[in-house]
Design an enzyme around this catalytic site. Sequence first.
Site, PDB file in Angstrom:
ATOM      1  N   HIS A   1       7.082 -27.124   1.680  1.00 42.27           N
ATOM      2  CA  HIS A   1       6.549 -28.294   1.214  1.00 42.27           C
ATOM      3  C   HIS A   1       5.255 -27.685   0.209  1.00 42.27           C
ATOM      4  CE1 HIS A   1       8.902 -30.951   3.383  1.00 42.27           C
ATOM      5  NE2 HIS A   1       9.025 -30.190   4.076  1.00 42.27           N
TER       6      HIS A   1
ATOM      7  N   GLU B   1       0.979  -1.235   0.129  1.00 46.30           N
ATOM      8  CA  GLU B   1      -0.154   0.046  -0.208  1.00 46.30           C
ATOM      9  C   GLU B   1       0.885   1.229   0.124  1.00 46.30           C
ATOM     10  OE1 GLU B   1      -4.214   0.166   1.686  1.00 46.30           O
ATOM     11  OE2 GLU B   1      -3.106   0.745   3.373  1.00 46.30           O
TER      12      GLU B   1
ATOM     13  N   LYS C   1     -13.275   1.211  -4.054  1.00 47.23           N
ATOM     14  CA  LYS C   1     -14.407   1.835  -3.242  1.00 47.23           C
ATOM     15  C   LYS C   1     -15.445   2.546  -3.845  1.00 47.23           C
ATOM     16  CE  LYS C   1     -11.681   2.486   1.198  1.00 47.23           C
ATOM     17  NZ  LYS C   1     -11.127   3.466   1.895  1.00 47.23           N
TER      18      LYS C   1
HETATM   19  O1  LIG Z   1      -8.921   2.390   9.763  1.00 45.86           O
HETATM   20  P1  LIG Z   1      -9.956   2.787   8.493  1.00 45.86           P
HETATM   21  O2  LIG Z   1     -10.313   4.154   8.179  1.00 45.86           O
HETATM   22  O3  LIG Z   1     -11.206   1.844   8.486  1.00 45.86           O
HETATM   23  O4  LIG Z   1      -9.172   2.134   7.089  1.00 45.86           O
HETATM   24  C1  LIG Z   1      -8.799   0.807   6.898  1.00 45.86           C
HETATM   25  C2  LIG Z   1      -7.950   0.551   5.768  1.00 45.86           C
HETATM   26  O5  LIG Z   1      -8.595   1.158   4.916  1.00 45.86           O
HETATM   27  C3  LIG Z   1      -7.513   1.801   3.952  1.00 45.86           C
HETATM   28  O6  LIG Z   1      -7.461   3.019   4.009  1.00 45.86           O
HETATM   29  C4  LIG Z   1      -7.460   1.417   2.486  1.00 45.86           C
HETATM   30  O7  LIG Z   1      -8.650   1.384   1.849  1.00 45.86           O
HETATM   31  C5  LIG Z   1      -6.282   1.409   4.781  1.00 45.86           C
HETATM   32  O8  LIG Z   1      -5.065   2.292   4.382  1.00 45.86           O
HETATM   33  C6  LIG Z   1      -6.698   1.247   5.965  1.00 45.86           C
HETATM   34  O9  LIG Z   1      -5.871   0.902   6.867  1.00 45.86           O
END
Ligand SMILES: O=P(O)(O)OC[C@H]1O[C@](O)(CO)[C@@H](O)[C@@H]1O
Length: 526
Positions: free
Chosen positions: A349, A320, A453
């Site tokens: 394995h 990331e 998203k």
């Molecule tokens: O803690 P949050 O805001 O729910 O985000 C969870 C995760 O989603 C992300 O933003 C990626 O979508 C990560 O960087 C982060 O760790």
Amino acid sequence: MNELWQRYQDWLYYHAALGLYLDVSRMRFEASLLASLEPRFVRAFQEMDALEKGAIANPDENRMVGHYWLRAPELAPTAELQRAIVAGIEQIEAFVQKIHSGALHPPLAPKFTDILSIGIGGSALGPQFVAGALAPQKPPLGIHFIDNTDPAGIDRVLDGLKDRLGRTLVLVTSKSGGTPEAHNGMVEVQHAYQVQGLDFGRHALAITMPNSRLDSLARSQNWLERFAMFDWVGGRTSELSAVGLLPAALQGIDIRAMLAGARQMDEATRLASIRGNPAALLAMSWYYGSDGRGSKDMVVLPYKDSLLLFSRYLQQLVMESLGKEKDRDGQLVRQGIAVYGNKGSTDQHAYVQQLREGVPNFFLTFIEVLEDRQGPSIELEPGVTSGDYLSGLLQGTRQALYENRRDSITLTISRVDPRSVGAIIALYERAVGFYGSLVNINAYDQPGVEAGKKAAASILELQKRILQVLQSSAQPMPLATLAQKAGTPEQIEAIYKIVRHLEANRRGVALAGDRSRPDSLLVSVG
Ligand SMILES: O=P(O)(O)OC[C@H]1O[C@](O)(CO)[C@@H](O)[C@@H]1O
């Protein structure tokens, strides 16, 4: 052979107080690499220094990057931040003390016995890794995770806790407080509490940024407690914030020792010298191993069951952070290093055959733990224990791979304890930061995650529209008509997948026709 032994000694890094060794001798770089990377490292050290002093090191999100302050609050750029960090740790300790003593207990039981942690990504991976690595055999509270919006996965966790929900402490962790998976998990768990006639608010606490959606909910429903996440700590570097410290402390893990280990490693990785700085050595090795452009993958093999989840934790931290389309000057670079691995010798394995003989598209990191177990070992045969086997298999694999021109790094710790775990977390955080500078990318944002998203949200919108269209029509209709009526003919494949999913879950949608020819299907609602 002696040349290699010499190379081993020439490059060996050892941290005496932490009992930690880093061996990059089996990465086949020439000594001249050091000189050629020197200018980039000069910049990396300067940028890291500025970051630690409070520069806006994440310009895309206009944020400071302050995870190093979590274990050295005196370095935070303002007195207010310093106080907030110290107060945060004290809040955790005071709260945990109340839970362990039973001073704070569930309405219908004398003590909390379990933790249900809800969160995803950085809000889950660190706590999962640390629980596996450090939770004692009989922790004061056992931990369970919901880290997805998979209904069957949620059911499995809730079924396991069915009789103990009334004694379970629910930690909802989300920095933004708006991540759908975490929110859905929370709503599902809240429902499970309602079904059992339990008061969810008397079991729940939130770890989130002040005034987030989650924070407001926790406040309005009068949850047990709210722990602040800082804007300047990214999810993937939040293990040593309340995100990781609270569940760790609840499980009886020494969080001060974790912080101390990280702090010691931070001190060691502040040194502006490639050879003397283990994080710089790692970043240099990654640069060499992947040609500075991710041409090879990083396989991470801890030879210790308790470190199984380290590779998964690193997957987020590295991918990331480094997986970026553009560099900081806006040039198309498509950077990143793919990370995978589980544990040795188990993986030997599974896929080590390919590593030894197949496509040479990786470099390895072996994680070695010197202490086999607490207490003595039996001898399997004269003079040989299970731990000797594990150690021998690590050495043997490293050697066999090297002989076939597969490079590796070996990180060795004395034992898996809170201090060493804190130290290796800090080591990799810093190495990722340096590597970001070396290849000139912002290692602290994650713009690519947003695309998926947004697309998921638009599919859910489309689903609502389709249901409206279907409900307003008495006649079954072909997919093409449905797509037309919904005003999105170009989305026909997505619509097909939505109705197929709804039908499979008995949500009142029926499909008739030849399933091998989706365009023959008639869709209706019953
Ligand atoms: O803690 P949050 O805001 O729910 O985000 C969870 C995760 O989603 C992300 O933003 C990626 O979508 C990560 O960087 C982060 O760790």
